[in-house]
Motif scaffolding. Structure first.
Motif, PDB file in Angstrom:
ATOM      1  N   VAL A  57       0.847  -1.192   0.000  1.00 13.99           N
ATOM      2  CA  VAL A  57       0.000   0.000   0.000  1.00 13.99           C
ATOM      3  C   VAL A  57       0.885   1.245   0.000  1.00 13.99           C
ATOM      4  O   VAL A  57       1.834   1.337   0.788  1.00 13.99           O
ATOM      5  CB  VAL A  57      -0.936   0.019   1.223  1.00 13.99           C
ATOM      6  CG1 VAL A  57      -1.757   1.303   1.255  1.00 13.99           C
ATOM      7  CG2 VAL A  57      -1.856  -1.197   1.197  1.00 13.99           C
ATOM      8  N   ALA A  58       0.577   2.175  -0.880  1.00 15.78           N
ATOM      9  CA  ALA A  58       1.282   3.466  -0.929  1.00 15.78           C
ATOM     10  C   ALA A  58       0.325   4.564  -0.478  1.00 15.78           C
ATOM     11  O   ALA A  58      -0.784   4.674  -0.998  1.00 15.78           O
ATOM     12  CB  ALA A  58       1.776   3.753  -2.341  1.00 15.78           C
ATOM     13  N   ARG A  59       0.766   5.335   0.492  1.00 21.77           N
ATOM     14  CA  ARG A  59      -0.010   6.497   0.927  1.00 21.77           C
ATOM     15  C   ARG A  59       0.435   7.691   0.094  1.00 21.77           C
ATOM     16  O   ARG A  59       1.620   8.051   0.083  1.00 21.77           O
ATOM     17  CB  ARG A  59       0.209   6.743   2.410  1.00 21.77           C
ATOM     18  CG  ARG A  59      -0.641   7.848   2.992  1.00 21.77           C
ATOM     19  CD  ARG A  59      -0.990   7.564   4.436  1.00 21.77           C
ATOM     20  NE  ARG A  59      -2.025   6.538   4.537  1.00 21.77           N
ATOM     21  CZ  ARG A  59      -2.522   6.116   5.690  1.00 21.77           C
ATOM     22  NH1 ARG A  59      -2.074   6.617   6.831  1.00 21.77           N
ATOM     23  NH2 ARG A  59      -3.458   5.187   5.706  1.00 21.77           N
ATOM     24  N   VAL A  60      -0.514   8.310  -0.602  1.00 20.78           N
ATOM     25  CA  VAL A  60      -0.191   9.303  -1.632  1.00 20.78           C
ATOM     26  C   VAL A  60      -0.834  10.640  -1.286  1.00 20.78           C
ATOM     27  O   VAL A  60      -2.002  10.693  -0.860  1.00 20.78           O
ATOM     28  CB  VAL A  60      -0.683   8.820  -3.018  1.00 20.78           C
ATOM     29  CG1 VAL A  60      -0.425   9.887  -4.084  1.00 20.78           C
ATOM     30  CG2 VAL A  60       0.004   7.515  -3.395  1.00 20.78           C
ATOM     31  N   GLY A 115       0.894  13.237  -8.008  1.00 22.77           N
ATOM     32  CA  GLY A 115       0.938  13.061  -6.568  1.00 22.77           C
ATOM     33  C   GLY A 115       2.336  12.676  -6.109  1.00 22.77           C
ATOM     34  O   GLY A 115       3.259  12.497  -6.922  1.00 22.77           O
ATOM     35  N   PHE A 116       2.504  12.574  -4.799  1.00 25.64           N
ATOM     36  CA  PHE A 116       3.760  12.147  -4.187  1.00 25.64           C
ATOM     37  C   PHE A 116       3.465  10.983  -3.243  1.00 25.64           C
ATOM     38  O   PHE A 116       2.487  11.016  -2.488  1.00 25.64           O
ATOM     39  CB  PHE A 116       4.402  13.272  -3.372  1.00 25.64           C
ATOM     40  CG  PHE A 116       4.787  14.484  -4.162  1.00 25.64           C
ATOM     41  CD1 PHE A 116       6.024  14.575  -4.774  1.00 25.64           C
ATOM     42  CD2 PHE A 116       3.913  15.553  -4.283  1.00 25.64           C
ATOM     43  CE1 PHE A 116       6.383  15.697  -5.495  1.00 25.64           C
ATOM     44  CE2 PHE A 116       4.254  16.688  -4.996  1.00 25.64           C
ATOM     45  CZ  PHE A 116       5.499  16.759  -5.606  1.00 25.64           C
ATOM     46  N   ILE A 117       4.304   9.970  -3.261  1.00 18.17           N
ATOM     47  CA  ILE A 117       4.203   8.920  -2.249  1.00 18.17           C
ATOM     48  C   ILE A 117       4.849   9.435  -0.971  1.00 18.17           C
ATOM     49  O   ILE A 117       6.014   9.869  -0.979  1.00 18.17           O
ATOM     50  CB  ILE A 117       4.898   7.629  -2.714  1.00 18.17           C
ATOM     51  CG1 ILE A 117       4.185   7.043  -3.929  1.00 18.17           C
ATOM     52  CG2 ILE A 117       4.934   6.594  -1.589  1.00 18.17           C
ATOM     53  CD1 ILE A 117       4.813   5.760  -4.458  1.00 18.17           C
ATOM     54  N   VAL A 118       4.120   9.387   0.123  1.00 17.12           N
ATOM     55  CA  VAL A 118       4.663   9.857   1.397  1.00 17.12           C
ATOM     56  C   VAL A 118       4.997   8.708   2.338  1.00 17.12           C
ATOM     57  O   VAL A 118       5.744   8.895   3.306  1.00 17.12           O
ATOM     58  CB  VAL A 118       3.684  10.832   2.091  1.00 17.12           C
ATOM     59  CG1 VAL A 118       3.447  12.055   1.233  1.00 17.12           C
ATOM     60  CG2 VAL A 118       2.361  10.155   2.405  1.00 17.12           C
ATOM     61  N   GLU A 119       4.469   7.496   2.021  1.00 13.74           N
ATOM     62  CA  GLU A 119       4.715   6.374   2.922  1.00 13.74           C
ATOM     63  C   GLU A 119       4.325   5.085   2.211  1.00 13.74           C
ATOM     64  O   GLU A 119       3.404   5.054   1.400  1.00 13.74           O
ATOM     65  CB  GLU A 119       3.877   6.552   4.197  1.00 13.74           C
ATOM     66  CG  GLU A 119       4.115   5.507   5.268  1.00 13.74           C
ATOM     67  CD  GLU A 119       3.170   5.670   6.447  1.00 13.74           C
ATOM     68  OE1 GLU A 119       3.295   4.885   7.410  1.00 13.74           O
ATOM     69  OE2 GLU A 119       2.304   6.580   6.399  1.00 13.74           O
ATOM     70  N   ARG A 120       5.048   3.988   2.529  1.00 13.35           N
ATOM     71  CA  ARG A 120       4.652   2.647   2.121  1.00 13.35           C
ATOM     72  C   ARG A 120       4.176   1.896   3.354  1.00 13.35           C
ATOM     73  O   ARG A 120       4.821   1.925   4.403  1.00 13.35           O
ATOM     74  CB  ARG A 120       5.826   1.917   1.472  1.00 13.35           C
ATOM     75  CG  ARG A 120       6.180   2.405   0.082  1.00 13.35           C
ATOM     76  CD  ARG A 120       5.216   1.904  -0.980  1.00 13.35           C
ATOM     77  NE  ARG A 120       5.261   0.456  -1.118  1.00 13.35           N
ATOM     78  CZ  ARG A 120       6.090  -0.201  -1.929  1.00 13.35           C
ATOM     79  NH1 ARG A 120       6.951   0.475  -2.686  1.00 13.35           N
ATOM     80  NH2 ARG A 120       6.053  -1.517  -2.001  1.00 13.35           N
ATOM     81  N   ARG A 121       3.040   1.187   3.229  1.00 12.57           N
ATOM     82  CA  ARG A 121       2.421   0.535   4.376  1.00 12.57           C
ATOM     83  C   ARG A 121       2.085  -0.915   4.036  1.00 12.57           C
ATOM     84  O   ARG A 121       1.913  -1.280   2.873  1.00 12.57           O
ATOM     85  CB  ARG A 121       1.132   1.266   4.780  1.00 12.57           C
ATOM     86  CG  ARG A 121       1.345   2.706   5.189  1.00 12.57           C
ATOM     87  CD  ARG A 121       0.027   3.467   5.244  1.00 12.57           C
ATOM     88  NE  ARG A 121      -0.883   2.894   6.242  1.00 12.57           N
ATOM     89  CZ  ARG A 121      -0.930   3.273   7.506  1.00 12.57           C
ATOM     90  NH1 ARG A 121      -0.121   4.245   7.939  1.00 12.57           N
ATOM     91  NH2 ARG A 121      -1.797   2.726   8.337  1.00 12.57           N
TER      92      ARG A 121
END
Length: 721
Positions: A57-60, A115-121
């Motif tokens: 999961v990528a938080r975008v 967009g930008f990816i801010v975190e991988r979960r």
């Protein structure tokens, strides 16, 4: 069935030739693709694609600046994008898909958006089906944790969206610049000698604290003269010697060029980057990447450089924080000084606010104890500052030369004496020839017959309207019938013309918005300039004239006195010191507080008195204030729905002027033909965050309903009238 058997079963196969098996082969290929576990349209939906085995999961952060979407969104990471889809990279995603539009285990639909990816979960908080990342624009990580935290803090402070702040913080991608490697970083330089910092009581101690890894905070009132760029460069060198980075933000490209040259002289080539719009998109992005990659640790630049991702930041510095260029004109309208204060607090680094003048906000930093003053003693000031002489209304009334020509006798004599040894600067508050005209007999302002706009003479011949641009060829005064005009305000071009006639053997040069000079030689010359466009003279100006002081002091603005003093000290700082014969003549009433501050060369004292007056009246920066502007009904409904802090005080509403026809629309202007109003919301110190949060929540609720664009919010507006 094999292809050979299929062909022999066809009676016409032998006559078809060698290519007869092509349709069957294509059919087999299509069937094989259907059975394979690969997506059919990778960039669109990644339908049926396998997900990344770890952190799928990528938080975008999507590039949607509307406030009700100021949050992160989760997307599925296909296995083929696993390596590139790292935190900080740019991506393209589908946004706006329907919740029930699910095909092949993927949510589909919506339009592509950046967009930008801010975190991988490992998993998502969202219970429904996730859409997949469309593709990774570039594997270059451009949004680090520090920049993300700073951008969020700026968005919260100014009641804006994180996406809008990142539009200002991260420059547009340039593929050619991104493909080139950055140079290897150079080792830290040795600590510099104090040099001219010894003129300030705590100057050497400030440099020493930076070189030892400390985080001193100072408000620096720089002495007049040419040394301040080198002093900034030494502060940067001291910071770099401790193994940390430094960031310097200046008002414009001309000033950035001076600091850039000083940094090159002190540090040598390759240790700093110059970030200005003049560099062009490719060069600027290449320099920005070198900073982000850690190839260089020092940055000097204009407003957008306040977000530069300097590694191990040890010092942030801003020069001339009163310049309007430091206030961004795009939402959410952050100010360089406030952003660098946030960086100093979040990163626990040093802070330096420098200027030849002093703003009220700078005085408040010292008054509150957040920063310490860096000033020189009066003996050093007397040697560095020019002699200031004033000409008031009384002298002008008694001066026959001033009545017949525009300059008083003292000014003429100062020009003559100065031209014997070098150039003379003449500062004029208005550009053009005759920006404002009036009847010569009764002094009634000259107005256009078509739109009632003010008439002006852009050049010596034509008479035009400043609003609609229509030419006026047969003007006469509506009050007395006279057809003769006089100039209410004389522009820089007419001043240059008059001085050229008075001193025919001396070259006259002009510097203004249409053509700004960077520097002039040391030879005798008259340099006529508008405020802020003064070129630097080699060896300093021999003298300076500051004309029409009333035009700068008479503006209906809370900051009129502060701004006038800042313009005057900036011009006076280019003049030689009193020991070298430098003289400044200002045509303004000597008893006024800004004029007295110039005579004593005491901008810090003036700022302290202004701060005390504003504290008594509860004006910014002592209080926190927000400007809310919009159509009358929309403004009233917005304020009624906003859950403002209990102590919030509403000032207004007052009408907002519409944009003048034929002129560029300012952010504070209402659209042409529309009736808008403005309300100021004031809270006590310490409640600014609550005010910004309440306004942001109310605006988000309006934008969710489709009505938020009509109401504009600006926290701590620079101009409140």
């Amino acid at each position: 069935m094999s292809s050979e058997n299929e062909q022999s079963a066809d009676p016409g196969a032998g006559a078809a030739g060698p290519g007869a098996g092509a349709p069957e082969q294509l059919a087999l290929i299509r069937e094989t693709v259907r059975q394979a576990k690969v997506p059919r349209a990778k960039p669109r939906t990644w339908r049926g694609a396998a997900l990344a085995k770890e952190l799928p999961v990528a938080r975008v952060l999507v590039n949607k600046g509307v406030l009700h979407l100021d949050q992160f969104f989760d997307y599925a990471v296909p296995e083929e994008l696993d390596a590139d889809a790292q935190p900080g990279v740019r991506v393209r995603v589908r946004f706006g898909a329907g919740r029930h539009n699910v095909q092949g285990g993927r949510r589909e639909g919506g339009g592509l958006i950046d967009g930008f990816i801010v975190e991988r979960r490992a998993e998502s908080d969202y219970q429904g089906t996730l859409a997949a990342l469309a593709y990774v624009v570039s594997p270059e990580p451009v949004l680090g944790p520090e920049l993300l935290a700073l951008s969020r803090a700026v968005a919260d402070r100014y009641a804006g969206s994180l996406a809008d702040v990142l539009q200002l913080a991260v420059p547009p991608r340039n593929g050619r610049a991104e493909s080139k490697p950055s140079p290897e970083p150079l080792p830290p330089p040795p600590p510099p000698e104090p040099g001219t910092w010894e003129r300030y009581g705590q100057g050497p101690a400030f440099l020493r604290a930076l070189a030892e890894g400390g985080a001193p905070r100072a408000v620096w009132t720089a002495l007049p003269g040419p040394h301040w760029p080198a002093e900034i460069a030494r502060a940067v060198a001291a910071t770099l010697s401790s193994g940390r980075g430094a960031l310097v933000v200046v008002p414009d490209g001309r000033v950035a060029g001076r600091v850039d040259a000083a940094l090159t002289e002190v540090l040598g080539a390759g240790r700093h980057a110059l970030l200005t719009a003049d560099s062009g998109p490719e060069k600027r992005y290449r320099q920005w990447l070198a900073v982000r990659r850690g190839s260089v640790r020092a940055v000097v630049g204009t407003r957008a450089a306040m977000f530069a991702p300097v590694r191990d930041l040890g010092l942030v510095a801003v020069w001339d924080d009163g310049d309007s260029s430091h206030s961004d004109t795009n939402a959410p309208f952050p100010h360089v000084r406030e952003v660098l204060e946030l960086r100093a607090a979040l990163g626990r680094c040093g802070f330096l606010l420098g200027s030849t003048s002093c703003t009220v906000e700078a005085a408040q930093l010292v008054e509150s104890g957040w920063a310490l003053p860096l000033i020189a003693d009066r003996e050093q000031l007397r040697r560095a500052a020019p002699l200031i002489r004033t000409v008031g209304d009384g002298e002008l009334a008694r001066d026959g030369a001033a009545r017949s020509a525009r300059l008083p006798s003292l000014a003429w004599q100062t020009v003559r004496d100065g031209l014997r040894s070098g150039p003379v600067l003449v500062q004029v508050p208005r550009r053009g020839y005759a920006p404002r005209l009036a009847c010569e007999r009764c002094r009634t302002p000259a107005r256009c017959r078509h739109c009632a706009g003010p008439l002006e003479a852009p050049d010596q011949q034509d008479l035009n309207c400043a609003w609609c641009g229509q030419a006026e060829r047969a003007w006469h005064c509506v009050e007395c019938g006279s057809n003769r005009l006089r100039a209410q305000i004389v522009g820089a071009r007419r001043t240059a013309e008059e001085l050229g006639r008075a001193f025919p053997a001396v070259p006259v040069r002009t510097s203004g918005r249409d053509h700004i000079l960077d520097a002039v030689p040391a030879a005798p010359a008259l340099v006529v300039s508008t405020p802020g466009a003064e070129p630097v003279a080699e060896g300093g100006y021999a003298a300076a004239l500051l004309l029409d002081g009333w035009a700068m002091l008479g503006r209906p603005d809370l900051r009129a006195g502060e701004e006038a003093l800042r313009r005057w000290t900036a011009a006076g700082a280019l003049v030689r010191g009193q020991d070298e014969g430098g003289t400044v003549v200002i045509v303004a009433e000597p008893t006024l507080r800004p004029v007295q501050a110039l005579v004593r060369w005491d901008p810090a004292g003036f700022a302290r008195r202004e701060l005390a007056d504003r504290a008594e009246l509860r004006f910014p920066p002592v209080s926190r204030m927000a400007s809310v502007t919009g159509p009358t009904e929309a403004l009233a409904s917005f304020l009624a729905a906003a859950d403002l802090p209990p102590e919030a005080e509403l000032l207004g509403p007052v009408p907002v002027p519409s944009a003048e026809p034929g002129r560029p629309r300012r952010p504070s202007d209402a659209p042409p033909g529309e009736s808008w109003e403005r309300v100021l919301v004031r809270v006590v110190p310490g409640r600014g965050a609550a005010l910004a949060g309440a306004l942001k929540t109310a605006q988000a609720a309006r934008t969710a309903k489709g009505g938020g664009d009509q109401v504009r919010i600006r926290i701590d507006p620079p101009d409140i009238g």
